[in-house]
Scaffold this motif. Structure first.
Motif, mmCIF file in Angstrom:
data_model
loop_
_atom_site.group_PDB
_atom_site.id
_atom_site.type_symbol
_atom_site.label_atom_id
_atom_site.label_comp_id
_atom_site.label_asym_id
_atom_site.label_seq_id
_atom_site.Cartn_x
_atom_site.Cartn_y
_atom_site.Cartn_z
ATOM 1 N N LYS A 1 52.266 18.763 40.958
ATOM 2 C CA LYS A 1 50.873 18.961 40.554
ATOM 3 C C LYS A 1 50.022 17.761 40.947
ATOM 4 C CE LYS A 1 51.102 22.194 36.709
ATOM 5 N NZ LYS A 1 50.800 22.363 35.272
ATOM 6 N N ALA A 2 50.571 16.550 40.751
ATOM 7 C CA ALA A 2 49.838 15.341 41.132
ATOM 8 C C ALA A 2 49.608 15.313 42.640
ATOM 9 C CB ALA A 2 50.600 14.100 40.682
ATOM 10 N N GLN A 3 50.621 15.695 43.417
ATOM 11 C CA GLN A 3 50.474 15.745 44.867
ATOM 12 C C GLN A 3 49.420 16.764 45.272
ATOM 13 O OE1 GLN A 3 54.454 16.620 46.104
ATOM 14 N NE2 GLN A 3 55.041 14.461 46.274
ATOM 15 N N ALA A 4 49.413 17.908 44.624
ATOM 16 C CA ALA A 4 48.439 18.954 44.950
ATOM 17 C C ALA A 4 47.023 18.490 44.620
ATOM 18 C CB ALA A 4 48.763 20.236 44.194
ATOM 19 N N ARG A 5 46.861 17.800 43.482
ATOM 20 C CA ARG A 5 45.537 17.284 43.124
ATOM 21 C C ARG A 5 45.073 16.259 44.148
ATOM 22 N NH1 ARG A 5 47.608 17.525 37.746
ATOM 23 N NH2 ARG A 5 48.331 15.385 37.960
ATOM 24 N N GLU A 6 45.977 15.372 44.569
ATOM 25 C CA GLU A 6 45.630 14.353 45.547
ATOM 26 C C GLU A 6 45.266 14.986 46.890
ATOM 27 O OE1 GLU A 6 47.813 10.711 47.886
ATOM 28 O OE2 GLU A 6 48.473 11.196 45.863
#
Length: 69
Positions: free
Chosen positions: A26-31
């Motif tokens: 999720k953090a990667q997708a947000r970034e």
């Protein structure tokens, strides 16, 4: 559920790993989304600046010689 890995069952360890993986993805997708949005906004701003700067839209920044206008 205990946080001590020695006392956790296999299912609890797998569940914990899945939660960690989900948080990371999720953090990667947000970034990635923020980067794409930033690039899109930057591209739009650059295009507007070019159009406003030379007064011609869609010419790729090239202008005609003075006698041919």
């Amino acid at each position: 559920m205990s946080d001590d890995p020695a006392r956790m069952t296999r299912e609890e360890r797998l569940a914990a790993r899945l939660r960690e993986n989900l948080k990371r993805r999720k953090a990667q997708a947000r970034e990635l989304g923020a980067r794409e949005l930033g690039a899109r906004e930057l591209g739009t701003r650059e295009l507007r600046a070019r159009e406003a700067g030379n007064g011609e839209s869609g010419t790729g920044g090239l202008s005609k010689p003075q006698g041919e206008r």
